[in-house]
Scaffold this active site. Structure first.
Site, mmCIF file in Angstrom:
data_model
loop_
_atom_site.group_PDB
_atom_site.id
_atom_site.type_symbol
_atom_site.label_atom_id
_atom_site.label_comp_id
_atom_site.label_asym_id
_atom_site.label_seq_id
_atom_site.Cartn_x
_atom_site.Cartn_y
_atom_site.Cartn_z
ATOM 1 N N VAL A 70 -19.177 -24.270 48.649
ATOM 2 C CA VAL A 70 -18.077 -24.855 47.866
ATOM 3 C C VAL A 70 -18.435 -24.870 46.385
ATOM 4 C CG1 VAL A 70 -16.770 -26.977 47.448
ATOM 5 C CG2 VAL A 70 -17.194 -26.225 49.781
ATOM 6 N N ALA A 71 -19.703 -25.170 46.080
ATOM 7 C CA ALA A 71 -20.137 -25.218 44.680
ATOM 8 C C ALA A 71 -20.154 -23.839 44.050
ATOM 9 C CB ALA A 71 -21.524 -25.844 44.595
ATOM 10 N N ILE B 219 -18.420 -21.089 44.850
ATOM 11 C CA ILE B 219 -17.143 -20.365 44.751
ATOM 12 C C ILE B 219 -16.204 -21.085 43.789
ATOM 13 C CG2 ILE B 219 -15.125 -19.557 46.025
ATOM 14 C CD1 ILE B 219 -16.910 -19.506 48.516
ATOM 15 N N GLU C 271 -13.106 -22.037 43.400
ATOM 16 C CA GLU C 271 -11.858 -22.076 44.195
ATOM 17 C C GLU C 271 -10.604 -22.039 43.338
ATOM 18 O OE1 GLU C 271 -15.010 -24.047 46.680
ATOM 19 O OE2 GLU C 271 -14.331 -24.216 44.623
ATOM 20 N N ASP D 66 7.179 10.340 29.859
ATOM 21 C CA ASP D 66 8.334 11.224 29.908
ATOM 22 C C ASP D 66 8.821 11.410 28.474
ATOM 23 O OD1 ASP D 66 10.367 12.725 30.961
ATOM 24 O OD2 ASP D 66 11.656 11.033 31.419
ATOM 25 N N ASP E 56 11.959 7.557 34.531
ATOM 26 C CA ASP E 56 13.247 6.894 34.752
ATOM 27 C C ASP E 56 13.999 7.447 35.955
ATOM 28 O OD1 ASP E 56 13.839 9.353 33.740
ATOM 29 O OD2 ASP E 56 15.054 8.661 32.063
ATOM 30 N N ASP F 132 10.538 10.765 39.244
ATOM 31 C CA ASP F 132 9.355 10.102 38.689
ATOM 32 C C ASP F 132 8.757 9.076 39.652
ATOM 33 O OD1 ASP F 132 9.555 11.399 36.172
ATOM 34 O OD2 ASP F 132 11.143 10.024 35.589
ATOM 35 N N ASP G 93 -11.409 -28.345 36.356
ATOM 36 C CA ASP G 93 -11.677 -27.112 35.605
ATOM 37 C C ASP G 93 -10.407 -26.323 35.295
ATOM 38 O OD1 ASP G 93 -14.306 -27.636 35.623
ATOM 39 O OD2 ASP G 93 -14.903 -26.070 37.034
ATOM 40 N N GLU H 138 -18.627 -29.743 31.723
ATOM 41 C CA GLU H 138 -17.711 -28.617 31.855
ATOM 42 C C GLU H 138 -16.623 -28.648 30.789
ATOM 43 O OE1 GLU H 138 -16.575 -27.896 35.896
ATOM 44 O OE2 GLU H 138 -18.665 -27.745 36.527
#
Length: 1060
Positions: free
Chosen positions: A333-334, A336, A338, A380, A730, A734, A828, A960
């Site tokens: 957990v620390a 990653i 999240e 184009d 367009d 394409d 964070d 942080e």
């Protein structure tokens, strides 16, 4: 298409017709023979049924997309997600086990696994939603198919037959406005001419004349003038056709297959690739740290007795084993970040809003970041580099003598009569020669121009609309006051010329004489003929020439050569030229009036074969050169691309000479640059032995007369060569290349729905310079994303260090997973998002594009964040130890709550507490709560660590927040880039601190997160421990600035070595 062998007629016994029959290279009778059909009777019902059994319905296949379950499973094919999933499962099992063992079985025990599962579910939903949109381009392709057709079967004409029922060999009639229902060979023209708008399939800028004449077998799609293709539209004429290909065998069916194939080749964006690499590295790091934690603490897993000096009676502690499982979960957990996916999505979404303000509408969020590392733009020509609005660029009128001409340069790039002027235009009234040119251009014309909002649009043929705009720039006829006519009519001058010369008959354009004529009656009742058309053809039928003063002289050899020289000069600059002539002596039509069917000359108008004779003995008056002009801002955008290290390649369906002239003008090629090796047709390119070497040439490249497969091949080879490719387009043709490119850019105004659905980004203004602006924005967004990714990763390194030090020192757990989740997801998040608002560097479009394999985190940056992480670990663990072992710290009194102090030795051996004799603990306060441990003093190291744990969490949050200030610049000091350059960051820090106060001072939330309120002195301790992170990073940045030259030199040598 066919199934089985061929006999001499390309047809086998079952009625199957080979799919490789080049119908365009066979004459009409041979085609009818091959397809075994009579053009007057068509197919019989039995033949239709037999052929449908062989070829199926005339419709595009529906490709089954991946199932919803396979899409869901695919979302978990990511290293970071897998780590989180394992962490969630282990956390859930441990929470359940703790409950069974008599622990707390309430919601608080399951907060952590539930939050992780919620993150994974949201991530999967977003991923599935994005994937589900991938096949929409194929659905849009079906919308451009014709719904009905007019067919001849068994000698009867069937109107409104569903187009899906057509089979090869059917005879179909097409009229103006019809959408072509299948690929067909033209058998016969009922009208004198037929034109089809097929630009969306072939890239041509104008409608194409169709005939039934055979063309070479190796002709490209643009050269197959005897074929009409499914999905295109008839804009003029009436024709009878033979169906040759249906369903997936049509040209549009091939595009459908190419889009599907390109969709299967979708690759991850450069950022996602880097994050995946980071995830794999992170997995290895977590594994190593977990192994270290277990090795350090293996002594707690087992207990044993010594008998006769030898260990015996080994006992395994399952409780300790599960405890270190919890440590492993906490590490995962620390480690990653999240909150990273949510912050990246938010930053990209904010980026799309900025881009939308610049007319770039982003359809797929990841493409915002990919734009930042674009190395090649394949553009184009028509409508992107040019305006897709025909405009007169040059006007050539006769001079005062037969051996002289006058040339006028005409400004303007749009259909607005007020856009530009005519240079060196005579003041006062127009002379007789210029007046006649204006009259012919205005009256011998079936188009118009209308104002739509802030711009002007053409109604009818673009070439004719441009002539009417020229007439408005030339000014009004003599004696006409434009102010008296009001301002409502955009084409006031043209309107007046139409009143002066009222049209009473029209000689329609045809491909043989290549001209159009009108008979007009003047206000005095005199009839005359006005003609416009291809200069050579009009000149061949002219016998005289009108001079400046209106006098008419014989068109001699020298006058003809002079006009042809002017024509050649304009043609070499890729101008499309039209000549003007008139005739006053109309023997048969002197007394003819509008629609008089009883007049003897009326029958002559009914037969187009008579038109050449009527348009003979003309008086030539002048010529004009028209073009689809380049956009004014494109030249500057091409220069910006060159400065930014981005190569521009032009890939167009238009002809080679026109495309080369435009490329010279806008700066893709230099004015005098030899482009022999840089300008090829699509067919010439495909015939090259080494296509890659051609694409590796420096500078711009041009590919003209390009087909869809050519565009795909170019994009595929560029990507294989490591280029990040942005492709514009367009048309339907394409779409496969748009899908295959790293960034597919469709046109918002002229683009088909197919192109838009296949694209990653849509240009609201169809403007090339918008792409360049979007690339600059993409670079800025990437730099900001890099800042917050580094910020979040450095924070996570600190969290890992904190848990590692806790385990290594043997002290009680200072941070629990649910707290780390809160920090990573919520605390964070706001600062990381605010870093996305960092102002862009001023020289952002002066730097070369970053390579897609450039490292997200260099060795130096990693070292910096390891140092910062090391300090975070020391600070969070240190403040935990300080609370237990010190009554004051740097003069800050910590004893006011009455907690008991212990020695560091006691703290690190807290598990032996039950064996300590006479160990007692005094009650202490936290806010309004009182914690007492009279009955179980050893709980002081578990339930009693709540205050120390709160201090650790608060220090982590504060560090942080200060670290987000460090992330404002990679190497710049806070003295040169102070926090207020990004006021959003200061606001975000306030929000994060506010959220932290929320969980501290609201009892219910404090209970969920296992924390308590802090006093003022304790907050002073938090700030004192947290602030040094700024000073440490300032020192590291200073070292970085001092050694940046050395590191850059080393990196260049490394890249050079790899290249060699």
């Amino acid at each position: 298409m066919g199934k089985g062998g061929q006999d001499h007629r390309n047809q086998n016994s079952s009625g199957s017709i080979s799919s490789d029959i080049p119908a365009w290279a066979k004459d009409v009778q041979e085609c009818l023979k091959v397809y075994n059909v009579d053009k007057d009777r068509g197919l019989t019902t039995e033949e239709v049924e037999e052929r449908r059994r062989i070829y199926g319905w005339n419709e595009l296949e529906k490709h089954e997309g991946p199932s919803i379950w396979s899409l869901i499973i695919e979302q978990f094919n990511d290293t970071l997600v897998r780590i989180l999933l394992v962490a969630a499962v282990v956390s859930f099992v441990l929470a359940w086990y703790d409950g069974d063992e008599g622990g707390e079985m309430g919601i608080t025990a399951f907060v952590e696994p539930l939050v992780i599962f919620l993150i994974l579910i949201v991530n999967a939903i977003v991923g599935v939603w994005q994937e589900n949109n991938a096949e929409k381009a194929l659905e849009a392709l079906k919308d451009i198919q014709s719904a009905h057709a007019s067919v001849i079967r068994e000698g009867k004409k069937i109107s409104g037959l569903p187009a899906r029922e057509l089979v090869p060999g059917d005879i179909v009639e097409l009229r103006v406005g019809d959408k072509v229902p299948a690929d067909m060979r033209v058998l016969h023209l009922i009208s004198s001419t037929a034109r089809v708008e097929q630009g969306s399939l072939t890239g041509e800028s104008e409608a194409v004349n169709k005939s039934n004449k055979v063309v070479p077998q190796d002709s490209d799609i643009q050269g197959k003038n005897c074929m009409v293709f499914a999905g295109t539209t008839v804009v003029n004429g009436n024709i009878i056709c033979l169906v040759t290909q249906t369903g997936m065998n049509t040209e549009i069916g091939k595009v459908h297959s190419q889009i599907h194939a390109a969709a299967q080749m979708d690759e991850d964006t450069p950022l996602k690739k880097k994050l995946n690499e980071f995830g794999e590295t992170l997995t290895a790091i977590i594994g190593v740290i977990c192994a270290l934690v277990w090795l350090i603490n293996v002594k707690y897993f087992f207990t044993w007795d010594y008998v006769n000096g030898w260990p015996s009676n080994f006992k395994f502690s399952f409780e300790k084993c599960t405890y270190y499982f919890e440590i492993a979960v906490a590490l995962a957990v620390a480690a990653i970040p999240e909150g990273l996916p949510a912050v990246i999505t938010t930053c990209l979404a904010l980026g799309t809003r900025k881009m939308a303000q610049k007319n770039a509408l982003v359809r797929k969020l990841p493409s915002v970041e990919t734009l930042g590392c674009t190395t090649v733009i394949c553009s184009d020509k028509t409508g992107t580099l040019t305006t897709n609005q025909m405009a007169v660029a040059k006007l050539v009128a006769m001079g005062p003598r037969a051996d002289s001409v006058r040339t006028f340069k005409v400004d303007g790039t749009t259909y607005s009569p007020f856009d530009g002027k005519i240079h060196e235009w005579p003041t006062g009234c127009m002379d007789a020669n210029l007046s006649m040119i204006a009259k012919i251009a205005a009256v011998c014309n079936d188009s118009g121009v209308a104002q739509a909002g802030n711009h002007y649009v053409a109604n009818g043929m673009p070439t004719e609309a441009a002539l009417k705009v020229l007439v408005e720039k030339m000014g009004p006829p003599q004696g006409f006051d434009t102010s008296s006519s009001g301002t409502a009519d955009v084409l006031r001058c043209c309107q007046r010329w139409s009143e002066i010369g009222r049209r009473i008959a029209t000689l329609e354009f045809d491909r043989d004489r290549k001209s159009m004529g009108v008979i007009v009656r003047s206000e005095s009742g005199r009839n005359s003929l006005l003609v416009k058309g291809a200069v050579e053809n009009v000149l061949d039928r002219s016998s005289h020439v009108q001079l400046l003063d209106g006098s008419v002289v014989t068109l001699d050899h020298s006058s003809r050569d002079l006009i042809l020289r002017s024509l050649h000069e304009m043609s070499t600059t890729a101008l499309r030229c039209l000549g003007f002539a008139y005739k006053d002596e109309l023997a048969e039509f002197v007394t003819y009036d509008d629609g008089d069917e009883n007049h003897p000359a009326h029958d002559l108008l009914l037969k187009p074969s008579n038109y050449s004779a009527i348009e003979s003995d003309l008086i030539f008056v002048g010529l004009v050169g028209l073009r689809d002009p380049p956009r004014e801002e494109v030249h500057k955008a091409i220069e910006d691309c060159r400065a930014a290290g981005i190569r521009v390649m032009v890939i167009t369906g238009d002809n080679k000479e026109t495309a080369e002239a435009i490329c010279h003008e806008i700066g893709v090629f230099g004015p005098n640059e030899d482009i022999t090796s840089k300008s090829l047709t699509g067919k010439e390119y495909m015939d090259l032995a080494n296509k890659r070497d051609h694409l590796r040439q420096s500078g711009g490249l041009l590919f003209s007369r390009a087909e869809p497969r050519h565009k795909q091949e170019i994009v595929k080879l560029l990507k294989e060569d490591g280029e990040v490719v942005a492709m514009t387009g367009d048309g339907v043709n394409d779409a496969p290349a748009l899908k295959l490119a790293d960034i597919g850019v469709a046109m918002g105004i002229t683009g088909t729905e197919v192109a838009k659905e296949a694209s990653d980004m849509v240009l609201a203004d169809d403007n090339f310079s918008t792409i360049v602006a979007a690339v600059g924005e993409g670079r800025s967004i990437y730099d900001n994303m890099k800042a917050f990714i580094r910020y979040m990763i450095s924070s996570n390194i600190g969290e890992v260090a904190s848990i590692f030090f806790t385990a290594a020192l043997g002290i009680p757990e200072g941070l629990i997973p649910v707290q780390l989740l809160w920090v990573n997801l919520v605390t964070d998040g706001p600062p990381a998002t605010a870093l996305g608002f960092n102002p862009p560097d001023k020289d952002i479009m002066k730097k070369p594009p970053r390579r897609s394999d450039d490292s997200l985190i260099t060795a130096w940056i990693l070292f910096r964040y390891l140092v910062i992480g090391f300090y975070v670990g020391i600070a969070t663990v240190g403040v935990f130890i300080i609370w237990y072992t010190h009554g004051s710290f740097f003069g800050i009194d910590l004893s006011q709550d009455g907690h008991t102090l212990v020695t560091y030795s006691q703290l690190s051996n807290w598990e032996k507490c039950p064996s300590w004799e006479g160990f007692t603990v005094s009650p202490f306060t936290a806010g309004a709560q009182v914690f007492s441990f009279d009955a179980k003093p050893c709980d002081y190291f578990q339930a009693g660590k709540v205050k120390a744990m709160t201090l650790s969490l608060s220090v982590l949050v504060a560090i942080e927040m200060f670290n987000s200030l460090n992330a404002l610049s990679e190497d710049g000091s806070l003295l040169t880039m102070p926090p207020w350059v990004n006021p959003w960051l200061l606001l975000a820090m306030s929000v994060s601190f506010g959220l932290h106060f929320l969980i501290l001072y609201i009892p219910f939330l404090a209970q969920v997160f296992g924390i308590v309120p802090l006093s003022l002195n304790e907050w002073l301790l938090v700030l004192a421990v947290a602030f040094p992170v700024v000073l440490i990073d300032e020192i590291l940045k200073f070292i970085g600035r001092c050694t940046s030259g050395l590191r850059t030199s080393c990196r260049r040598k490394s890249v050079k070595t790899k290249a060699e």
